[in-house]
Design an enzyme around this catalytic site. Structure first.
Site, PDB file in Angstrom:
ATOM      1  N   SER A  13       2.909 -31.153  -0.672  1.00 10.51           N
ATOM      2  CA  SER A  13       1.849 -30.192  -0.387  1.00 10.51           C
ATOM      3  C   SER A  13       0.499 -30.802  -0.750  1.00 10.51           C
ATOM      4  O   SER A  13       0.431 -31.875  -1.362  1.00 10.51           O
ATOM      5  CB  SER A  13       2.078 -28.902  -1.180  1.00 10.51           C
ATOM      6  OG  SER A  13       2.100 -29.172  -2.569  1.00 10.51           O
ATOM      7  N   GLU A 150       9.522 -20.617   3.535  1.00 11.07           N
ATOM      8  CA  GLU A 150       8.481 -19.657   3.887  1.00 11.07           C
ATOM      9  C   GLU A 150       7.821 -19.967   5.229  1.00 11.07           C
ATOM     10  O   GLU A 150       7.314 -19.068   5.906  1.00 11.07           O
ATOM     11  CB  GLU A 150       7.397 -19.633   2.801  1.00 11.07           C
ATOM     12  CG  GLU A 150       7.884 -19.170   1.439  1.00 11.07           C
ATOM     13  CD  GLU A 150       8.308 -20.342   0.567  1.00 11.07           C
ATOM     14  OE1 GLU A 150       8.554 -21.437   1.123  1.00 11.07           O
ATOM     15  OE2 GLU A 150       8.415 -20.148  -0.655  1.00 11.07           O
ATOM     16  N   CYS A 381     -23.652 -13.894  -7.971  1.00 11.27           N
ATOM     17  CA  CYS A 381     -22.805 -12.717  -8.103  1.00 11.27           C
ATOM     18  C   CYS A 381     -22.696 -12.286  -9.573  1.00 11.27           C
ATOM     19  O   CYS A 381     -23.646 -11.739 -10.124  1.00 11.27           O
ATOM     20  CB  CYS A 381     -21.449 -12.969  -7.459  1.00 11.27           C
ATOM     21  SG  CYS A 381     -20.528 -11.447  -7.102  1.00 11.27           S
ATOM     22  N   HIS A 507     -23.320 -14.462  -2.242  1.00 15.93           N
ATOM     23  CA  HIS A 507     -22.765 -15.809  -2.435  1.00 15.93           C
ATOM     24  C   HIS A 507     -23.395 -16.783  -1.438  1.00 15.93           C
ATOM     25  O   HIS A 507     -22.851 -17.012  -0.349  1.00 15.93           O
ATOM     26  CB  HIS A 507     -21.248 -15.792  -2.242  1.00 15.93           C
ATOM     27  CG  HIS A 507     -20.496 -15.098  -3.324  1.00 15.93           C
ATOM     28  ND1 HIS A 507     -19.998 -15.754  -4.425  1.00 15.93           N
ATOM     29  CD2 HIS A 507     -20.162 -13.792  -3.490  1.00 15.93           C
ATOM     30  CE1 HIS A 507     -19.381 -14.889  -5.221  1.00 15.93           C
ATOM     31  NE2 HIS A 507     -19.472 -13.686  -4.676  1.00 15.93           N
ATOM     32  N   GLU A 509     -23.362 -19.876  -1.430  1.00 17.02           N
ATOM     33  CA  GLU A 509     -22.542 -21.075  -1.224  1.00 17.02           C
ATOM     34  C   GLU A 509     -21.720 -21.012   0.050  1.00 17.02           C
ATOM     35  O   GLU A 509     -21.318 -22.050   0.593  1.00 17.02           O
ATOM     36  CB  GLU A 509     -21.629 -21.321  -2.435  1.00 17.02           C
ATOM     37  CG  GLU A 509     -20.556 -20.270  -2.672  1.00 17.02           C
ATOM     38  CD  GLU A 509     -20.957 -19.145  -3.592  1.00 17.02           C
ATOM     39  OE1 GLU A 509     -20.070 -18.546  -4.229  1.00 17.02           O
ATOM     40  OE2 GLU A 509     -22.168 -18.855  -3.675  1.00 17.02           O
TER      41      GLU A 509
END
EC number: 6.3.4.2
Length: 552
Positions: A13, A150, A381, A507, A509
């Protein structure tokens, strides 16, 4: 009709499927093709909005208010294209939709099964992206690793896709690992062979292999992979480790990834225009000055929890010809040892978002330190809410000031719940989410940085500045430099008697791009460089300098 590209991953992964998908999107867009990128996540959560940042990393918010996987941030930054809630699909959202249809009687009493009902819903979501945005290419990244239980419904769905969309309209791309075994002194292709074997057992023959490795792939190994995986040699692409993710599109262009993709999908070959991207990478490698920036947070053990903040700082650093070193500071450590131990040598301090009481007093202390010592500060935030608490306690002399989120019984709740949130019970997808307008106050630094009166930014919060205290804050020197158009919600604050002290409820970003750094991050890095930075020596300048964006 759109062309469909499916990106799967094998062996391990976190192999970089998202960066490969985003890089391919950049290469196709550089040829004047339109692109939309979709992420299929195999977890059963409906969306990542309520998942722990320690497990999932950042929750990226789209313009239409979807809480999505951080890979959508990569897609947006690389392609300079805004994604939507259609571009994020989870197993949970698929099953939720199918169960809702079953409850409504849409299946007319039929037995609901993984095949065809779940797989049909998956295919419908992919087709929906093509229908709604009408791109030339829809790139779909399948989360997880081939062989995971999955992911099986997603893999079965994309296997069926070629039959429905047509052979010339579908391409399968598999990202795999070629490890270097030091004891053997060579790179091993066996993991890739087994990964492709697993994929073929599901019924998918990859058209293109993207081989992740930490060094150049020898020609003999490339031929071996081609032979055993039944993929033409020119379609075996090397993706070598890079010091920055923004180098990857240029590396894949040299490897011919876009050229092979267009050939296989019978699309017109076009010359790419990557000059701007090349200039970006070159500028990133040749900064003039160096400085240290602190990120004071509560999830600093996992840097991906603040991925877009890191990337935005990197974009601004490139634009300012700066090399920045990030210092991750746990807010709880400041509570124990004080701010000066961690922040005394910093050129700038960023306090990003978060939820919950833990570490808030440390954030407040960091903000007080930045204010008193004239260190450039950017709050995001919860960072803004913490700055409001700091000002209320230390300047406005409301010693018991707090946020109603952390102390519902506070006598001076300078941060309070949004009125529309008071009757909300469920946590998932119920915050103030997505793109909202903000009107800036003239003659403020914020207005100067944006250069326009009305801006649009992305939000993710339930709590806001309590207007009952607005007059008191203004009287003590606090500036409200941005509000909602009706003036009801305070969205940006700043302190004028400071080199750079700006905090936002939204936010910023999420809006920054490598070629278009966000104005607030640009101004912050500029101010931080003026506060404390060092020239880079000729010796260092001749090396490949590692910018902050390479941390991700």
């Amino acid at each position: 009709m759109a062309k469909f590209i499916f990106v799967t991953g094998g062996v391990v992964s976190s192999i970089g499927k998202g960066i490969v998908a985003a890089s391919l999107g950049r290469l196709l867009k550089s040829r004047d093709y339109s692109v939309s990128i979709l992420k299929l996540d195999p977890y059963i959560n409906v969306d990542p909005g309520t998942m722990s940042p320690f497990q999932h990393g950042e929750v990226f918010v789209t313009e239409d208010g979807a809480e999505t996987d951080l890979d959508l941030g990569h897609y947006e930054r690389f392609t300079d294209t805004s994604m939507s809630r259609l571009n994020s699909v989870t197993t949970g959202s698929i099953y939720q939709a199918v169960i809702n249809k079953e409850r409504r009687g849409d299946y007319q009493g039929g037995t609901v099964q993984v095949i065809p009902h779940i797989t049909n819903e998956i295919k419908e979501r992919i087709f929906r992206v093509a229908e709604n945005t009408n791109p030339d290419f829809v790139i779909t990244e399948i989360g997880g690793t081939v062989g995971d239980i999955e992911s099986l419904p997603f893999l079965e769905a994309i296997r069926q896709f070629r039959k429905e969309a047509g052979r010339d309209n579908v391409l399968y791309m598999h990202v795999t690992l070629i490890p270097w075994i030091s004891s053997a002194g060579e790179m091993k292709t066996k993991p890739t062979q087994h990964s492709v074997k697993e994929l073929r057992s599901i019924g998918i023959q990859p058209d293109v292999l993207v081989c992740r490795c930490d060094r150049p792939l020898p020609q003999g190994q490339r031929e071996k992979i081609s032979e055993f995986c039944n993929v033409p040699e020119e379609q075996v692409i090397t993706s070598q480790d890079a010091s920055s993710i923004y180098e990857v599109p240029l590396m894949l262009e040299r490897e011919g990834l876009a050229e092979q993709t267009l050939k296989l999908l019978r699309m017109e070959p076009r010359q790419p225009n990557l000059e701007q991207w090349q200039n970006l990478v070159e500028r990133m490698k040749r900064p003039n000055r160096h400085m240290d920036i602190a990120i004071v947070g509560k999830y600093v053990q996992l840097n991906d929890a603040y991925l877009s903040v890191v990337e935005s700082l990197g974009h601004a650093a490139i634009a300012n010809d700066m090399d920045i070193k990030l210092h991750w500071v746990n807010a709880e450590d400041i509570e124990k040892h004080g701010a000066s131990m961690y922040l005394a040598d910093m050129a700038g301090i960023v306090v990003p978002g978060g939820f919950g009481l833990r570490g808030v007093d440390g954030k407040v202390a960091a903000i007080e330190y930045a204010r008193l010592n004239q260190i450039p500060f950017l709050g995001l935030c919860l960072g803004m809410q913490s700055s409001v608490i700091e000002w209320a306690r230390n300047v406005a002399k409301l010693e018991d000031a707090h946020s109603a989120e952390f102390n519902p019984e506070a006598k001076n709740p300078v941060i309070n719940l949004l009125p529309e949130q008071r009757d909300v019970v469920d946590l998932g997808g119920t915050m103030r989410l997505g793109l909202y307008p903000c009107r800036l106050t003239p003659d403020t630094l914020t207005y100067q940085l944006y250069g326009q009166e009305v801006i649009y930014e992305r939000h993710r919060h339930r709590y806001e500045f309590n207007n009952a205290y607005r007059s008191l804050f203004l009287e003590t020197g606090y500036q409200v430099s941005g509000t909602s158009p009706d003036g009801r919600l305070v969205e940006i604050i700043e302190y004028a008697d400071h080199p750079f002290f700006i905090a936002t409820q939204f936010h910023p970003e999420f809006q920054s791009r490598p070629n278009h750094p966000h104005p607030l991050f640009f101004g912050f890095i500029q101010a931080a460089g003026n506060h404390k930075s060092q020239p880079i020596s000729d010796e260092l300048d001749n090396q490949s300098t590692e910018m902050s964006i390479s941390l991700s």
